[in-house]
Scaffold this motif. Structure first.
Motif, PDB file in Angstrom:
ATOM      1  N   ALA B 155       0.778  -1.616  -0.438  1.00  0.00           N
ATOM      2  CA  ALA B 155       0.283   0.136  -0.380  1.00  0.00           C
ATOM      3  C   ALA B 155       1.013   1.405  -0.174  1.00  0.00           C
ATOM      4  N   VAL B 156       2.305   1.134   0.873  1.00  0.00           N
ATOM      5  CA  VAL B 156       2.531   2.504   0.953  1.00  0.00           C
ATOM      6  C   VAL B 156       3.737   2.135  -0.442  1.00  0.00           C
ATOM      7  N   ALA B 157       3.609   1.272  -1.828  1.00  0.00           N
ATOM      8  CA  ALA B 157       4.497   1.929  -2.154  1.00  0.00           C
ATOM      9  C   ALA B 157       4.018   1.491  -3.142  1.00  0.00           C
ATOM     10  N   LEU B 158       2.944   1.376  -3.777  1.00  0.00           N
ATOM     11  CA  LEU B 158       2.000   1.068  -4.024  1.00  0.00           C
ATOM     12  C   LEU B 158       1.534   2.387  -4.640  1.00  0.00           C
ATOM     13  N   ILE B 159       0.494   2.974  -3.811  1.00  0.00           N
ATOM     14  CA  ILE B 159      -0.390   3.798  -3.350  1.00  0.00           C
ATOM     15  C   ILE B 159       0.181   5.032  -3.019  1.00  0.00           C
ATOM     16  N   GLY B 160       0.795   5.371  -2.062  1.00  0.00           N
ATOM     17  CA  GLY B 160       1.108   6.468  -0.902  1.00  0.00           C
ATOM     18  C   GLY B 160       2.382   6.961  -1.313  1.00  0.00           C
ATOM     19  N   ILE B 161       3.632   6.667  -2.162  1.00  0.00           N
ATOM     20  CA  ILE B 161       4.448   7.428  -2.898  1.00  0.00           C
ATOM     21  C   ILE B 161       4.455   7.812  -4.019  1.00  0.00           C
ATOM     22  N   PRO B 162       3.355   6.880  -4.522  1.00  0.00           N
ATOM     23  CA  PRO B 162       3.163   7.875  -6.322  1.00  0.00           C
ATOM     24  C   PRO B 162       2.156   9.032  -5.725  1.00  0.00           C
ATOM     25  N   LEU B 163       1.483   9.177  -5.135  1.00  0.00           N
ATOM     26  CA  LEU B 163       0.264  10.203  -4.663  1.00  0.00           C
ATOM     27  C   LEU B 163       1.143  11.148  -3.833  1.00  0.00           C
ATOM     28  N   GLY B 164       1.956  10.827  -2.785  1.00  0.00           N
ATOM     29  CA  GLY B 164       2.344  11.617  -2.353  1.00  0.00           C
ATOM     30  C   GLY B 164       3.472  12.360  -3.675  1.00  0.00           C
ATOM     31  N   ALA B 165       4.410  12.047  -4.062  1.00  0.00           N
ATOM     32  CA  ALA B 165       4.837  12.608  -4.771  1.00  0.00           C
ATOM     33  C   ALA B 165       4.163  13.403  -5.918  1.00  0.00           C
ATOM     34  N   VAL B 166       2.892  12.937  -6.700  1.00  0.00           N
ATOM     35  CA  VAL B 166       2.526  13.610  -7.534  1.00  0.00           C
ATOM     36  C   VAL B 166       1.648  14.897  -7.127  1.00  0.00           C
ATOM     37  N   ARG B 167       1.043  14.523  -5.517  1.00  0.00           N
ATOM     38  CA  ARG B 167       1.211  16.103  -4.567  1.00  0.00           C
ATOM     39  C   ARG B 167       2.011  17.358  -4.632  1.00  0.00           C
ATOM     40  N   VAL B 168       3.210  16.464  -4.279  1.00  0.00           N
ATOM     41  CA  VAL B 168       4.027  17.834  -4.371  1.00  0.00           C
ATOM     42  C   VAL B 168       3.830  19.371  -5.336  1.00  0.00           C
ATOM     43  N   PHE B 169       2.367  18.741  -6.478  1.00  0.00           N
ATOM     44  CA  PHE B 169       2.748  19.565  -7.574  1.00  0.00           C
ATOM     45  C   PHE B 169       1.242  19.757  -7.787  1.00  0.00           C
ATOM     46  N   LEU B 170      -0.101  19.054  -7.382  1.00  0.00           N
ATOM     47  CA  LEU B 170      -1.254  19.050  -7.445  1.00  0.00           C
ATOM     48  C   LEU B 170      -0.926  20.335  -6.672  1.00  0.00           C
ATOM     49  N   PRO B 171      -2.751  21.129  -6.411  1.00  0.00           N
ATOM     50  CA  PRO B 171      -3.765  21.294  -7.289  1.00  0.00           C
ATOM     51  C   PRO B 171      -2.532  22.283  -8.337  1.00  0.00           C
ATOM     52  N   GLN B 172      -2.774  23.463  -8.540  1.00  0.00           N
ATOM     53  CA  GLN B 172      -2.359  24.111  -9.184  1.00  0.00           C
ATOM     54  C   GLN B 172      -1.232  23.545 -10.547  1.00  0.00           C
ATOM     55  N   ALA B 173       0.056  22.745 -10.585  1.00  0.00           N
ATOM     56  CA  ALA B 173       0.077  22.290 -11.506  1.00  0.00           C
ATOM     57  C   ALA B 173      -0.280  21.029 -12.233  1.00  0.00           C
ATOM     58  N   VAL B 174       0.607  20.608 -13.387  1.00  0.00           N
ATOM     59  CA  VAL B 174       0.603  18.564 -13.452  1.00  0.00           C
ATOM     60  C   VAL B 174       2.183  18.189 -13.140  1.00  0.00           C
ATOM     61  N   PRO B 175       2.007  16.894 -12.490  1.00  0.00           N
ATOM     62  CA  PRO B 175       3.004  17.075 -12.041  1.00  0.00           C
ATOM     63  C   PRO B 175       4.626  16.152 -13.522  1.00  0.00           C
ATOM     64  N   PRO B 176       5.172  17.049 -13.884  1.00  0.00           N
ATOM     65  CA  PRO B 176       6.540  16.857 -14.692  1.00  0.00           C
ATOM     66  C   PRO B 176       6.915  15.593 -14.971  1.00  0.00           C
ATOM     67  N   MET B 177       6.998  15.302 -16.565  1.00  0.00           N
ATOM     68  CA  MET B 177       7.042  13.349 -16.783  1.00  0.00           C
ATOM     69  C   MET B 177       8.283  13.403 -15.824  1.00  0.00           C
ATOM     70  N   GLU B 178       9.770  14.364 -16.264  1.00  0.00           N
ATOM     71  CA  GLU B 178      10.769  13.710 -15.472  1.00  0.00           C
ATOM     72  C   GLU B 178      10.845  12.611 -13.413  1.00  0.00           C
ATOM     73  N   ILE B 179      10.036  13.159 -12.939  1.00  0.00           N
ATOM     74  CA  ILE B 179       9.529  12.731 -12.033  1.00  0.00           C
ATOM     75  C   ILE B 179       8.809  11.035 -11.648  1.00  0.00           C
ATOM     76  N   ASP B 180       8.798  10.746 -13.069  1.00  0.00           N
ATOM     77  CA  ASP B 180       8.286   9.452 -13.112  1.00  0.00           C
ATOM     78  C   ASP B 180       9.876   8.250 -13.044  1.00  0.00           C
ATOM     79  N   ALA B 181      10.778   9.096 -13.131  1.00  0.00           N
ATOM     80  CA  ALA B 181      11.907   8.014 -13.060  1.00  0.00           C
ATOM     81  C   ALA B 181      12.081   7.767 -11.371  1.00  0.00           C
ATOM     82  N   ALA B 182      12.220   9.008 -10.857  1.00  0.00           N
ATOM     83  CA  ALA B 182      12.185   9.064  -9.351  1.00  0.00           C
ATOM     84  C   ALA B 182      10.775   8.561  -8.891  1.00  0.00           C
ATOM     85  N   ILE B 183       9.543   8.194  -9.701  1.00  0.00           N
ATOM     86  CA  ILE B 183       8.594   7.656  -8.712  1.00  0.00           C
ATOM     87  C   ILE B 183       9.377   6.239  -8.457  1.00  0.00           C
ATOM     88  N   GLU B 184       9.210   6.030 -10.065  1.00  0.00           N
ATOM     89  CA  GLU B 184       9.368   3.972 -10.302  1.00  0.00           C
ATOM     90  C   GLU B 184      10.604   3.663  -9.323  1.00  0.00           C
TER      91      GLU B 184
END
Lengths: 194, 194
Positions: B155-184
DNA sequence: ACAGTATTAGAATATATATTCTAAATAATA
DNA sequence: TATTATTTAGAATATATATTCTAATACTGT
């Protein structure tokens, strides 16, 4: 010289923080807070000018406490490994100050810092945001020099990932100790992944 | 046989989702939604029994879309590496369906599924929760057999971590492509860390 | 003991907004 | 063309709750 207050301003904010953690900012009415604090509704207006100010105080007091802890740890980190360890400030804060963590992590800042909030609160929030931005920039420069995406990576790794991991358990529970190893490993990997 | 509606139920929910993403659930009043949709307040009550039902629809429609995508990806993953790649469903969803991602990620479920909501909505939410719980349990059993903390780690790895990473940019912006490598990388590390 | 003051106490008022209601409008069908 | 069902339209009402107000209280310093 005067009748003593039933409760101090700090205690009032602490009670209101508990109410918000349980019910959310929208349901944090003056009536709900005054009932939880055991004082009449009118008394709250001797401490704070409005409900908007109360909500702002709830968020700011939580954010100021968390950010002071976090930036201190981040600033002390001299390597990516030390930064990954510093990221554990987030699950630790969630264990030690559960209600404040719920306020910061399970709700949007905008629900607390509303349009009509007095300028003084807005200024405190702006100062916090600037401090965090500068802190992130300094760590990015120090730990990932030359990387054009360093600030985004640092923000995702040190803030986003630990917050997201903790959020799986909030607001009902407290994050179990066992996830700290996963968080630290994840943060280290995110920092080394660009 | 009758006067045609200005707007379908699906369009109404889509408009309400945009309003909520911008203003939050507390400020998603019947007046705000009817204004954004260009229809009178009374018309909303021909589609939905109450504001509570509207809020529930907003959350459920977003959650059902996201969860269908996520569980499909998770179920197809046959290794920890494939699971880490599947976790990118979260930043991708945030890019493609920004308003729905804000609803799910920047607010608490409880703000949408309120105490007074009709039983039918409650049942849909319960079904979603059960599906997710079962999905997590199945992946935990498959990818981390024998680990007593497998469900929490997944749950932490597949849900919590990606959600948290995306949340740095929401709601104003969209998560940049560059963070996908860090998330993975972070998700892979969290999965391998116990 | 007394005066002065901040606070309690809770009722009264104001305001925002959810919900209901009545009438008019629209399009398909007979 | 008349009928009918559904929706629009927006005003009226109900309700919740933020804020203000008046009076009573309790403590401190003189």
């Amino acid at each position: 010289m005067s009748r003593p207050a039933e409760i101090s301003q700090e205690e009032l904010i602490a009670v209101a923080t508990l109410v918000t953690a349980r019910l959310g900012p929208a349901a944090t009415s003056i009536a709900a807070v005054s009932k939880a604090a055991g004082i009449p509704t009118g008394s709250i207006y001797y401490r704070l000018p409005s409900r908007d100010a109360l909500l702002a105080e709830i968020w700011l007091s939580a954010a100021e406490r968390f950010q002071a802890l976090a930036l201190e740890k981040f600033r002390a980190a001299r390597s990516l490994d030390e930064a990954a360890e510093a990221a554990l400030v987030t699950p630790r804060f969630a264990r030690e100050q559960h209600a404040a963590a719920v306020v910061l992590n399970s709700h949007r800042r905008e629900e607390f810092l509303r349009a009509g909030v007095p300028e003084a609160y807005r200024a405190r929030a702006a100062k916090l945001a600037a401090e965090m931005r500068d802190g992130i920039a300094a760590i990015a420069e120090r730990l990932l020099p030359g990387d054009p995406r360093a600030k985004e990576i640092i923000a995702v790794a040190l803030i986003g990932i630990p917050l997201g991991a903790v959020r799986v358990f909030l607001p009902q529970a407290v994050p179990p100790m066992e996830i700290d190893a996963a968080i630290e490993a994840a943060v280290r990997a995110a920092l080394g992944a660009q």
